[in-house]
Design an enzyme around this catalytic site. Structure first.
Site, mmCIF file in Angstrom:
data_model
loop_
_atom_site.group_PDB
_atom_site.id
_atom_site.type_symbol
_atom_site.label_atom_id
_atom_site.label_comp_id
_atom_site.label_asym_id
_atom_site.label_seq_id
_atom_site.Cartn_x
_atom_site.Cartn_y
_atom_site.Cartn_z
ATOM 1 N N LYS A 41 0.807 -1.234 -0.167
ATOM 2 C CA LYS A 41 -0.084 -0.281 -0.198
ATOM 3 C C LYS A 41 1.059 1.515 -0.263
ATOM 4 O O LYS A 41 0.760 2.175 -0.623
ATOM 5 C CB LYS A 41 -0.645 0.651 1.184
ATOM 6 C CG LYS A 41 -1.657 -1.326 1.574
ATOM 7 C CD LYS A 41 -2.985 -1.491 2.987
ATOM 8 C CE LYS A 41 -3.170 -2.262 3.025
ATOM 9 N NZ LYS A 41 -3.032 -2.075 4.316
ATOM 10 N N GLY A 42 2.391 0.798 0.689
ATOM 11 C CA GLY A 42 3.105 2.298 0.776
ATOM 12 C C GLY A 42 3.449 3.670 -0.779
ATOM 13 O O GLY A 42 3.245 4.513 0.011
ATOM 14 N N GLU A 97 7.333 2.834 -5.614
ATOM 15 C CA GLU A 97 7.421 1.799 -4.782
ATOM 16 C C GLU A 97 7.483 3.089 -3.444
ATOM 17 O O GLU A 97 8.038 3.978 -3.693
ATOM 18 C CB GLU A 97 9.151 0.805 -4.324
ATOM 19 C CG GLU A 97 9.186 -0.254 -3.560
ATOM 20 C CD GLU A 97 7.857 -0.932 -2.811
ATOM 21 O OE1 GLU A 97 7.024 0.112 -2.164
ATOM 22 O OE2 GLU A 97 8.571 -2.229 -2.472
ATOM 23 N N ASP A 101 15.132 -0.903 0.425
ATOM 24 C CA ASP A 101 15.582 -0.940 2.242
ATOM 25 C C ASP A 101 16.433 -2.340 2.058
ATOM 26 O O ASP A 101 17.629 -2.347 1.204
ATOM 27 C CB ASP A 101 14.209 -1.149 2.859
ATOM 28 C CG ASP A 101 15.180 -2.096 4.931
ATOM 29 O OD1 ASP A 101 16.010 -0.716 5.272
ATOM 30 O OD2 ASP A 101 14.168 -2.734 5.784
ATOM 31 N N LYS A 129 17.455 3.827 1.091
ATOM 32 C CA LYS A 129 18.423 2.871 2.578
ATOM 33 C C LYS A 129 19.471 1.990 1.760
ATOM 34 O O LYS A 129 19.334 1.449 2.318
ATOM 35 C CB LYS A 129 17.519 2.308 3.406
ATOM 36 C CG LYS A 129 16.716 3.172 4.273
ATOM 37 C CD LYS A 129 16.513 2.109 5.818
ATOM 38 C CE LYS A 129 14.854 2.975 6.607
ATOM 39 N NZ LYS A 129 14.410 1.428 6.831
ATOM 40 N N VAL A 151 11.469 4.669 8.954
ATOM 41 C CA VAL A 151 10.500 5.998 8.829
ATOM 42 C C VAL A 151 8.743 5.729 8.434
ATOM 43 O O VAL A 151 9.281 4.414 8.346
ATOM 44 C CB VAL A 151 11.211 7.159 7.633
ATOM 45 C CG1 VAL A 151 12.406 7.293 8.171
ATOM 46 C CG2 VAL A 151 11.327 5.661 6.638
ATOM 47 N N ASP A 157 4.296 2.876 7.006
ATOM 48 C CA ASP A 157 3.573 2.672 8.306
ATOM 49 C C ASP A 157 4.305 2.185 8.764
ATOM 50 O O ASP A 157 5.779 1.397 8.934
ATOM 51 C CB ASP A 157 2.204 2.114 7.255
ATOM 52 C CG ASP A 157 2.618 0.266 8.113
ATOM 53 O OD1 ASP A 157 3.961 0.174 6.425
ATOM 54 O OD2 ASP A 157 3.069 -0.784 8.505
HETATM 55 P P1 IMP Z 1 12.969 -4.594 1.019
HETATM 56 O O1 IMP Z 1 12.721 -5.868 1.334
HETATM 57 O O2 IMP Z 1 13.896 -4.918 2.716
HETATM 58 O O3 IMP Z 1 13.673 -3.580 -0.017
HETATM 59 O O4 IMP Z 1 11.995 -3.692 2.076
HETATM 60 C C1 IMP Z 1 10.763 -3.250 1.142
HETATM 61 C C2 IMP Z 1 9.492 -3.045 2.112
HETATM 62 O O5 IMP Z 1 9.967 -2.768 3.392
HETATM 63 C C3 IMP Z 1 9.131 -1.786 1.399
HETATM 64 O O6 IMP Z 1 8.144 -1.664 0.377
HETATM 65 C C4 IMP Z 1 8.143 -1.273 2.801
HETATM 66 O O7 IMP Z 1 6.954 -1.457 3.684
HETATM 67 C C5 IMP Z 1 9.038 -1.713 4.167
HETATM 68 N N1 IMP Z 1 10.028 -1.068 4.580
HETATM 69 C C6 IMP Z 1 11.012 -0.701 4.406
HETATM 70 N N2 IMP Z 1 11.926 0.333 5.687
HETATM 71 C C7 IMP Z 1 10.587 0.444 5.747
HETATM 72 C C8 IMP Z 1 10.620 2.165 7.166
HETATM 73 O O8 IMP Z 1 11.848 2.621 7.522
HETATM 74 N N3 IMP Z 1 9.352 2.519 6.721
HETATM 75 C C9 IMP Z 1 8.504 1.422 7.136
HETATM 76 N N4 IMP Z 1 8.292 0.796 6.378
HETATM 77 C C10 IMP Z 1 9.566 0.013 5.783
HETATM 78 MG MG MG Z 2 6.286 -1.227 0.799
#
Ligand code: IMP
Ligand code: MG
Length: 175
Positions: A41-42, A97, A101, A129, A151, A157
């Protein structure tokens, strides 16, 4: 219960950056149409506002993925909870997106979507990040690079709360 949130990127700075991104993307896609795919949803808040700043024709679709894991970290095992409504074959796709992260979610998703034969596929994220990266994903457009902090706001969220904040903030005490 409510947490203390400090502003990391103000509403004004988000708006300014969106305008710049919109201009850049419009230039890069001149003469083309963009098929924007929002990761729910982000990504919703970002996609809606960004699309309004794009001057080439745009179509929109939505996809929802969930990674098995606890609240603030992704496990790398990703499940498609809602797939796209339309085929992306032959289209110039732009994934939108909220944040990259570890990169695991997008690494997995890009792989799936590339197999569906889009004409091109690029990635646009509001936040990045880079310090946290575990999987090498190529990000084409970044709103803001941020430090390794959890964040919220502007789509992001914490336990489903704070998505509607008009700015990006750091939740104090969350790892
Ligand atoms: P990744 O697979 O680790 O890149 O994570 C991506 C997903 O983790 C994002 O689409 C977010 O939904 C969630 N996420 C990662 N960091 C944050 C944050 O700082 N705040 C909120 N959601 C986060
Ligand atoms: Mg997300």
């Amino acid at each position: 219960m409510s947490e203390k949130i400090s502003v990391l990127v103000s509403e004004e700075d988000v708006t300014k950056r969106l305008k710049e991104l919109g201009e850049q993307i419009s230039k890069d896609y001149e003469g083309k149409e963009i098929h924007m795919i929002c990761i729910l949803k982000g990504g919703v808040f970002f996609m809606v506002d960004l699309s309004k700043r794009i001057s080439v024709p745009v179509s929109l679709d939505f996809m929802s993925v969930s990674s098995y894991g606890n609240g603030t970290k992704s496990s790398g095992v990703v499940r498609i909870a809602k797939d796209l409504d339309e085929s992306i074959e032959g289209k110039d796709v732009l994934i939108v997106e909220d944040i990259i992260d570890s990169g695991r979610t997008l690494y997995y998703l890009m792989d799936i979507l590339k197999k569906r034969n889009p004409k091109s596929i690029r990635l646009c994220t509001l936040l990045d990040k880079p310090e946290r990266r575990e999987k090498d994903v190529k990000v084409d457009y970044v709103g803001f690079e941020i430090p390794d902090e959890f964040v919220v706001g502007y789509g992001l969220d914490y336990a489903q709360k704070y998505r509607n904040l008009p700015y990006i903030g750091v939740v104090e005490g969350v790892e």
